[in-house]
Structures are given as structure tokens and as C-alpha cells.
Design a protein around this motif. Structure first.
Motif: not given
Length: 464
Positions: A180-189, A148-154
């Protein structure tokens, strides 16, 4: 109270977060993990926009007192309630540029399986909440015997740690990103998940494959190349924790999909979660995001230029690999305002060809720190960190771990760099920090006799 429950009912019915206040201050997300065969371990993540917190001056700093109230509901009744009374302390400069900055917290619960409602409220000064967000939650059981695989924490940041922290588990500290928003200010996921029920026999060399896919939610097609890693299985459970840059993803909705294949049985399981990316140039050109979350308010909070948020002195230190000697001397004599203006002029010129040049560069600095920080030496100061920051991710990496005949060394290959170039890093001290000993890239360390520093025949062992 009744209105909140009605709205909560809508969240349960349609399965998406619902906001009961007009302003966007608060975000919430959750992830379920295994506790035991009959209970689930749940983490509920909250993030409060610092621009929505009222601060008071206390000496040389600003302090904001508030409370976050979590209510877990079942059958329209409060089953669990928890309150965090806290304060956020910051300096004047950080608050003046606080758009897009968050105060994060995690509530931890052990719960029976089932479907629940969640409601999180943020209070400050007034008896009425400043913001309320509601969602539904399904607590899942994970068996120790079934794969099994748990939920994914971002997450917005991740590092390995032995220190105690409310954000740390299994030796990994991950700051949650409930937006759950990434991009301009959070460029690393970044992401974290747990695997249960792997094939494991201590008398065998068992392994499992971790497959990562990033899919465009509109087309279902891959948005990034698929990643496959074969990992040695050390027990019946394991952690999946990794990250990747999102600067190449245009504004839109995506899925992160993780698939686990356990060997030797070949059993497989997978899980996917939705997330969003935002780039200012896409949004300015009219590209929108299909999301039930309050995207317009959230995107307003992301409008600040990255260079308005980053600390100028730190940024200039990280830029030493690309500044000329004259530029370095000049910025050392500038005031704080002058340094920030220098940053604007410097990156404005480079962003004419690549609008994301600044974000991509500093994203590499953050990733270098995560991968190669060594004792008190930051990852960006290491040889591997410097090469990664300047040239990006190599097309191919060959890692040879220490053996009785050979110490640790790595070969990085860049197919498009000067028609094909490689870098060789070698653990000179035996403590795990690899130094650059040879490269075919012009201007880098050139030492074709580097193999004599290791052992005879080592060139052949790494593919020379």
C-alpha cells in the motif's frame, strides 16, 4: 507456535498487520468480493522483497527457491492452510539493483462470512521462517439485489487482457501492491473493485456514477480533485478499475474513497481504504508517516533512486521525445555504464527545478502504455501517448465515438499551454487508433482544414 498465535491475537484485536520477525521481507493484504449469496470470494496478496531472497547461480541466471505458507485461523485453530512452492529466476543485473522490487503472489479462497486471522510465512533453506506477518480479515457477503461495493485491491500495474493469469479477473490484469506504499518507485496508483446490485433493465438506458476521492488522513480534506464518471450500465454488476499519478501527493497517509450512485433509483454506496505515499525529498526533510506497518524498514527498501532501477536502454527509448538529435546519436554509441551515467546527468540537471521530473516523465510513459497500447504498438509510441507524455493530462477531453456520419475523434484542451492550446485526434483507419490531425500548439501538426478529412460540420460537433 504459541508465540505466533499470541501475536496473531494482537492483530485481530487492533486490526493491523503484525510482524514476528525483525527483518522486513514480506507483505500481505487481502480483498473480499462476491462469490454467491452465501459465500465470499477472497484474494490474499503477498509480496516478497527480492533483496531478501537468497539466490544461486544456474547458468547465466540466478534462481531463488522458497515457499510461502498461508494459514487462515478461526478460534485459534487453523481452518485453511495453503503452500506455494516456487522459484524466482532473474539475471545478475536485476538482483544487484533489487531494492524495492517484489515477487508477488495471490491466494484465492471461497469462504463463509465471518472474522478470521491470517498468517503468512516465508521459508527458504532454514526450517525457521525468514519472515512472518499476521493480520485479521473480515469476509463480507454481497447480495445480488442490494447495491454494494467490494473491497478495493491496490495495484502496481494494470492492463486489459484476455490472457490467463493468476492476477487477471474480468479481463483486467492487476499486479497487487500489498505494501500500500506508492510514490518514488511506484508513481502510478492503480485500483480494482466490483459493484453489485446496480439498477439494470435492458429496455432502459441505465447508468451509474463512479465518484473517486483521495483524502488526506490527517485533515480529512481532499488531496486531489474529485473525479466523477458516468458509466453506461450493462448489467447488474460492474467493475471499477482505474489509476492516477501520485507524484503530487506529499509523503503521508491517505484514503481512497469510491462512491457509486445507481440510476435511475439514486441508490448510493461507498467504500474507502487507506494507503501511504513516499517522496524521498519529504522524508529527507523530516516528514514522517503515521502507520502501524514497519515504515522505517519499508522506507529503507524504497531509498534506491528510480534511475538505479529503470532499464537504461528502455529509458532512453522512452526519452526520444525530449532528446535532441545530437544527444540521441551520442547515447547510441555509449556502453551500458555510459548510458546509465548519461541518464543521471540528464535528469540531475532537470531535477534542479522539479525533484520528481524523472519519476513523473516515466510514470506518464507507463500510463500511456496502459491507456493506448494498440495491437503490438506500445501506447507511448501512439500520437495520444506522445502528447500525454510531453504535456501531461489535458484539462478537458471531449470524446466523440463513431457513428454512421462521423468516425471516432477526440479534442484535448490544455488551458495553461501557451495560453490555451488544443489537439485533435482522428481515427483515420477505422480500427480504433487515433492519429493527431491538428493542433494549435507551436511545433505540432497544424492543419486548420483537418475537418475536410472527416465530414462537413464535424468541427461544430466537437465544440469548434
Amino acid at each position: 507456535m504459541r508465540a505466533a498465535l499470541v501475536i496473531l491475537g494482537l492483530a485481530v484485536l487492533f486490526g493491523f498487520p503484525v510482524r514476528t520477525q525483525a527483518g522486513y521481507i514480506l507483505d500481505m493484504d487481502y480483498a473480499c468480493f462476491r462469490a454467491n449469496d452465501s459465500l465470499g470470494y477472497v484474494e490474499i496478496y503477498t509480496a516478497i522483497q527480492r533483496s531478501g531472497i537468497a539466490y544461486r547461480r544456474t547458468g547465466d541466471s540466478l534462481t531463488g527457491d522458497f515457499r510461502i505458507v498461508l494459514d487462515v485461523l478461526q478460534n485459534d485453530q487453523t481452518a485453511i492452510s495453503d503452500t506455494l512452492w516456487t522459484e524466482d529466476v532473474a539475471d545478475t543485473n536485476s538482483i544487484s539493483s533489487s531494492a524495492g522490487q517484489f515477487f508477488s503472489h495471490v491466494f484465492r479462497l471461497i469462504m463463509r462470512p465471518g472474522r478470521y486471522g491470517l498468517r503468512v510465512s516465508m521459508y527458504q533453506q532454514d526450517p525457521d521462517p525468514k519472515d512472518v506477518v499476521a493480520d485479521s480479515m473480515i469476509v463480507t457477503l454481497f447480495s445480488a439485489d442490494s447495491l454494494g461495493l467490494s473491497d478495493i485491491e491496490f495495484g502496481s500495474r494494470m492492463e486489459y487482457t484476455e490472457a490467463e493469469s493468476r492476477f487477471a479477473k474480468n479481463g483486467i490484469l492487476i499486479i497487487p501492491n500489498p505494501t500500500r506504499f506508492f510514490g518514488t518507485q511506484l508513481p502510478l496508483f492503480y485500483y480494482y473493485a466490483e459493484i453489485y446490485g446496480l439498477d439494470f433493465d435492458s429496455s432502459r438506458a441505465d447508468s451509474h456514477t463512479v465518484i473517486r476521492r483521495v483524502l488526506d488522513a490527517e485533515t480529512g480534506q481532499p488531496a486531489r480533485p474529485e473525479s466523477r464518471k458516468i458509466v453506461k450500465t450493462l448489467g447488474a454488476s460492474a467493475v471499477v478499475a482505474d489509476g492516477f499519478p501520485v507524484t503530487a501527493l506529499r509523503t503521508g497517509t491517505y484514503y481512497l474513497e469510491l462512491q457509486i450512485v445507481s440510476h435511475p433509483s439514486g441508490r448510493s454506496t461507498s467504500h474507502r481504504e487507506q494507503f501511504w505515499t513516499y517522496r524521498r525529498e519529504d522524508y529527507a526533510a523530516g516528514r514522517t508517516i503515521a502507520t502501524p506497518k514497519p515504515s522505517s524498514e519499508r522506507l529503507q527498501s524504497l531509498q534506491s533512486d528510480f534511475l538505479d532501477i529503470v532499464d537504461a536502454d528502455s529509458a532512453l527509448q522512452w526519452m526520444r521525445y525530449i532528446l535532441t538529435k545530437e544527444e540521441s546519436k551520442r547515447v547510441s554509441r555509449l556502453t551500458s555504464e555510459g548510458k546509465r551515467e548519461f541518464l543521471r546527468v540528464f535528469w540531475t540537471e532537470r531535477q534542479k527545478e522539479n525533484p520528481n521530473a524523472a519519476v513523473e516523465y516515466f510514470a506518464r510513459v507507463v500510463e500511456a502504455n496502459r491507456r493506448w497500447s494498440f495491437f503490438k504498438r506500445a501506447g507511448w509510441k501512439t500520437d495520444r501517448g506522445r502528447v500525454f507524455i510531453l504535456y501531461g493530462e489535458p484539462n478537458n477531453t471531449t470524446r466523440n465515438y463513431a457513428s454512421a456520419q462521423l468516425p471516432d475523434h477526440e479534442l484535448w484542451q490544455y488551458d495553461q499551454l501557451e495560453g490555451g492550446a488544443y489537439f485533435i485526434f482522428y481515427d483515420k483507419t477505422g480500427y480504433g487508433d487515433l492519429d493527431l490531425v491538428h493542433s494549435t500548439k507551436r511545433g505540432e501538426v497544424y492543419n486548420p482544414d483537418w475537418s475536410k478529412q472527416i465530414t462537413p460540420g464535424s468541427m461544430q460537433q466537437i465544440g469548434e
